[in-house]
Design a protein around this motif. Structure first.
Motif, PDB file in Angstrom:
ATOM      1  N   GLY C 176       0.803  -1.219   0.000  1.00 13.26           N
ATOM      2  CA  GLY C 176       0.000   0.000   0.000  1.00 13.26           C
ATOM      3  C   GLY C 176       0.835   1.267   0.000  1.00 13.26           C
ATOM      4  O   GLY C 176       0.402   2.303  -0.507  1.00 13.26           O
ATOM      5  N   THR C 177       2.038   1.182   0.527  1.00 14.91           N
ATOM      6  CA  THR C 177       2.873   2.398   0.577  1.00 14.91           C
ATOM      7  C   THR C 177       3.094   2.976  -0.808  1.00 14.91           C
ATOM      8  O   THR C 177       3.267   4.178  -0.968  1.00 14.91           O
ATOM      9  N   PHE C 179       1.106   3.597  -2.879  1.00 14.15           N
ATOM     10  CA  PHE C 179       0.041   4.525  -3.254  1.00 14.15           C
ATOM     11  C   PHE C 179       0.034   5.805  -2.444  1.00 14.15           C
ATOM     12  O   PHE C 179      -0.662   6.744  -2.787  1.00 14.15           O
ATOM     13  N   TRP C 180       0.769   5.805  -1.365  1.00 12.44           N
ATOM     14  CA  TRP C 180       0.726   7.051  -0.583  1.00 12.44           C
ATOM     15  C   TRP C 180       2.096   7.592  -0.205  1.00 12.44           C
ATOM     16  O   TRP C 180       2.208   8.748   0.191  1.00 12.44           O
TER      17      TRP C 180
ATOM     18  N   VAL D 125      -6.735   0.505  -5.098  1.00  9.66           N
ATOM     19  CA  VAL D 125      -6.483   1.734  -4.406  1.00  9.66           C
ATOM     20  C   VAL D 125      -6.736   3.001  -5.201  1.00  9.66           C
ATOM     21  O   VAL D 125      -7.429   3.885  -4.751  1.00  9.66           O
ATOM     22  N   PHE D 126      -6.155   3.082  -6.378  1.00 11.29           N
ATOM     23  CA  PHE D 126      -6.506   4.236  -7.199  1.00 11.29           C
ATOM     24  C   PHE D 126      -6.449   3.857  -8.654  1.00 11.29           C
ATOM     25  O   PHE D 126      -5.470   3.264  -9.115  1.00 11.29           O
ATOM     26  N   ARG D 134      -8.481  11.455  -9.774  1.00 11.83           N
ATOM     27  CA  ARG D 134      -7.791  11.094  -8.546  1.00 11.83           C
ATOM     28  C   ARG D 134      -8.104  12.089  -7.434  1.00 11.83           C
ATOM     29  O   ARG D 134      -8.335  11.700  -6.282  1.00 11.83           O
ATOM     30  N   LEU D 168      -2.557   4.419   7.718  1.00 12.64           N
ATOM     31  CA  LEU D 168      -2.432   4.046   6.300  1.00 12.64           C
ATOM     32  C   LEU D 168      -2.091   2.572   6.140  1.00 12.64           C
ATOM     33  O   LEU D 168      -2.613   1.890   5.239  1.00 12.64           O
ATOM     34  N   HIS D 169      -1.249   2.073   7.024  1.00 12.03           N
ATOM     35  CA  HIS D 169      -0.937   0.644   6.985  1.00 12.03           C
ATOM     36  C   HIS D 169      -2.202  -0.192   7.226  1.00 12.03           C
ATOM     37  O   HIS D 169      -2.462  -1.173   6.532  1.00 12.03           O
ATOM     38  N   ALA D 172      -4.612  -0.016   4.273  1.00 15.84           N
ATOM     39  CA  ALA D 172      -4.084  -0.773   3.132  1.00 15.84           C
ATOM     40  C   ALA D 172      -4.243  -2.266   3.367  1.00 15.84           C
ATOM     41  O   ALA D 172      -4.622  -3.019   2.462  1.00 15.84           O
ATOM     42  N   ALA D 173      -3.958  -2.701   4.592  1.00 19.47           N
ATOM     43  CA  ALA D 173      -4.080  -4.129   4.907  1.00 19.47           C
ATOM     44  C   ALA D 173      -5.535  -4.584   4.756  1.00 19.47           C
ATOM     45  O   ALA D 173      -5.819  -5.617   4.142  1.00 19.47           O
TER      46      ALA D 173
END
Lengths: 202, 202, 202, 202
Positions: C176-177, C179-180, D125-126, D134, D168-169, D172-173
């Motif tokens: 995921g990192t 993406f951000w 995610v995007f 976006r 964010l982690h 995302a998980a």
DNA sequence: GATGAATGAGTTTTCATTCAT
DNA sequence: TATGAATGAAAACTCATTCAT
């Protein structure tokens, strides 16, 4: 022929569909494809030329037909149908077997070399060596070739000639006219008849 | 070189090597091209497949042949030459006109459907509709078709059949076998003979 | 590290390959593809942009790769290989299990967000829903994810947490990192370490 | 209307009809789009498939939505709204901070992997790298992610872990489950809870 | 509200050909 | 002689979008 539509011949109906930008684009595409495939073969023809010939953009073809192969199959099917009808009409009411075959050959040659490009597509023998396409086309032709088979089967009962082989020879010869016939001399009908007369025994 | 097999040159040994990849790449390419053109037609065949079939890379073909068209013409020329030779040999010494024609048809069919792919290329009647290529191929065939013409011209003197039309019908029928002949049944020779026997008058 | 190539770091080698028009076009294409796929996903990227980015024409890609899918698979495979190597190197010699996991996470994040676009392609989770492509990518990742599994399996022996679930959570969080993460704040390494430290028990 | 089921209006009956094709085409399109976008991503999904899935023709979509992007934004907005509501409901009345986070994670996972395709769209995610789209999506998510942020902020006061990174982690998980969750084993809720329990300190 | 047909720019891919080595 | 890489034009096909009806 029918009193309802006096003076309108088959070929006139066809021509008016091909010439004028008809409402029915699907038909336009079908006929344009027939022209292109008939002139250049499956691989030699391209979708842009078909589209231009039909008066649409290349992408538009795909609204009506899934793929180039599908388009070819559709053209071929239409051609076989028309051929079948033409031959059937030509032999209707005739009883003498040799005469029936001669009329069939004449009708076949006439249709093959007529102005309607649709029919010409039958001849360029086969577009691809293997695969689906060939199988589909063969299936479509089977009915037609069967009909010719029936015309031939009884003709040479006691001879050493295999009617199946003869049928294939005759059809190949008639289809071959597409590659050498030029308007101006004998008519396609005459050319077709000559083959049968050369074979005729009785 | 080796004392054990005198008279056998090195190059002959190599040419007949087990892997059949002869030293003569030009010939390899010619035969591969014949296979591909014969199977898929001019437009359907592509240079990479020809190259792969010949065991070279696509670029290498251009050392031997100027273009795809030139390659086709070369294949076609070789095929016509071999056909001409085969037919000439088949009719040599035969005097009966119908028998000569039958032998010619048998030889034509045999060569057309033989294992040598080179010959098969004659059949797909014409690869392209217009242009230079067509003219070249026509010229190459003329000699061959002329020869057939001579075999036919005198056969049907007093009938209503045009010998030129008949010649074209016969050749188209014989060439058509390329599209339907399958090993296992009648031989190509037999098939060719049947056509002539069906036509034979005397 | 090795005396033979003093002062040349991994990343320098990578950068010089990407920047200069290297002799090895295949590698250029691979890296350009990685950039494009990584930025836009499989469907969003297009071959023309890849080609332009690699300094070749679109058609040239097909000399090296059979199709867009094959190109993606090749990029993905190279990325997985490099990731595997990076993580393996990062944990070499470390014995504390939590520390090993932390180093692995740091290495993963670092590689994922490094300048080498090749690696970034691992993250955009999966390009297609079904089909061959997905299966191939999954197979390629299996080895890598297996390695992570081994790092996690022994960590939480007597708890109610399923190590397999935890592994998937961790990898998803790290991926995921991509993406951000924005350069400037914490390093990718730090970000990766934080996740493991938040999980760490001992 | 029917005395047996008072209070059930005609339109409600129709909406729950067996064929599930509701009168509200806009909703049908929205849900079909969610399915397609969720399965194939923004670029991978196409309007014809969305239309087919919704039981309308491609052109009809444009009566309800201005463009593909607008459709995506609408789907996304609906999904975020539902997610926000689901999480809010799940944590209502719970006071223990870790428990609140666990319930939120469970609700998020549950919604994400529920049958309602609408929700699944949040995860990939995007869809695009840059541009207007976006920005719009980010804005829509902000509220939701903010809510999660508040659940996390107070949990790890004296540690070295950045709550923002952790948020964010975690997200995302949780979102990652969309790519590996398969019905049959643990429930989505359980899977979500496991992550929080692995992180839980007190 | 909805549709069927068409559009046109864009996509992936093919392929005859070239050329430095 | 032959190759491997690259070219570039053209091919088949896709797809978001439009619009008269």
């Amino acid at each position: 022929m029918t009193p309802e539509r006096p003076g309108v011949t088959m070929s006139e109906v066809m021509r008016s569909a091909a010439d004028s930008r008809s409402k029915n684009k699907r038909q336009d595409i079908l006929e344009a494809a027939a022209r292109q495939f008939s002139a250049s073969g499956f691989h030699g023809a391209n979708m842009r030329d078909v589209a231009a010939d039909a008066g649409v953009l290349a992408g538009s073809i795909y609204y009506h037909f899934e793929s180039k192969e599908a388009l070819y199959v559709a053209v071929h099917a239409a051609a076989v149908d028309m051929m079948t009808e033409a031959v059937r009409a030509a032999i209707a009411g005739i009883t003498d077997p040799w005469q029936r075959l001669e009329e069939a050959a004449a009708a076949h040659c006439e249709a093959l070399n007529s102005e309607s490009a649709l029919l010409g597509v039958i001849s360029p023998v086969f577009p691809v060596s293997g695969g689906d396409l060939r199988a589909q086309l063969t299936a479509q032709r089977d009915v037609y070739e069967q009909m010719f088979g029936e015309l031939i089967d009884g003709l040479l009962p006691d001879e050493e000639i295999d009617p199946k082989v003869l049928r294939l020879h005759i059809l190949a010869a008639l289809n071959g006219t597409k590659f050498w016939y030029k308007p101006g001399g004998k008519t396609p009908s005459d050319i077709g008849r000559q083959l049968i007369r050369a074979l005729r025994r009785t």
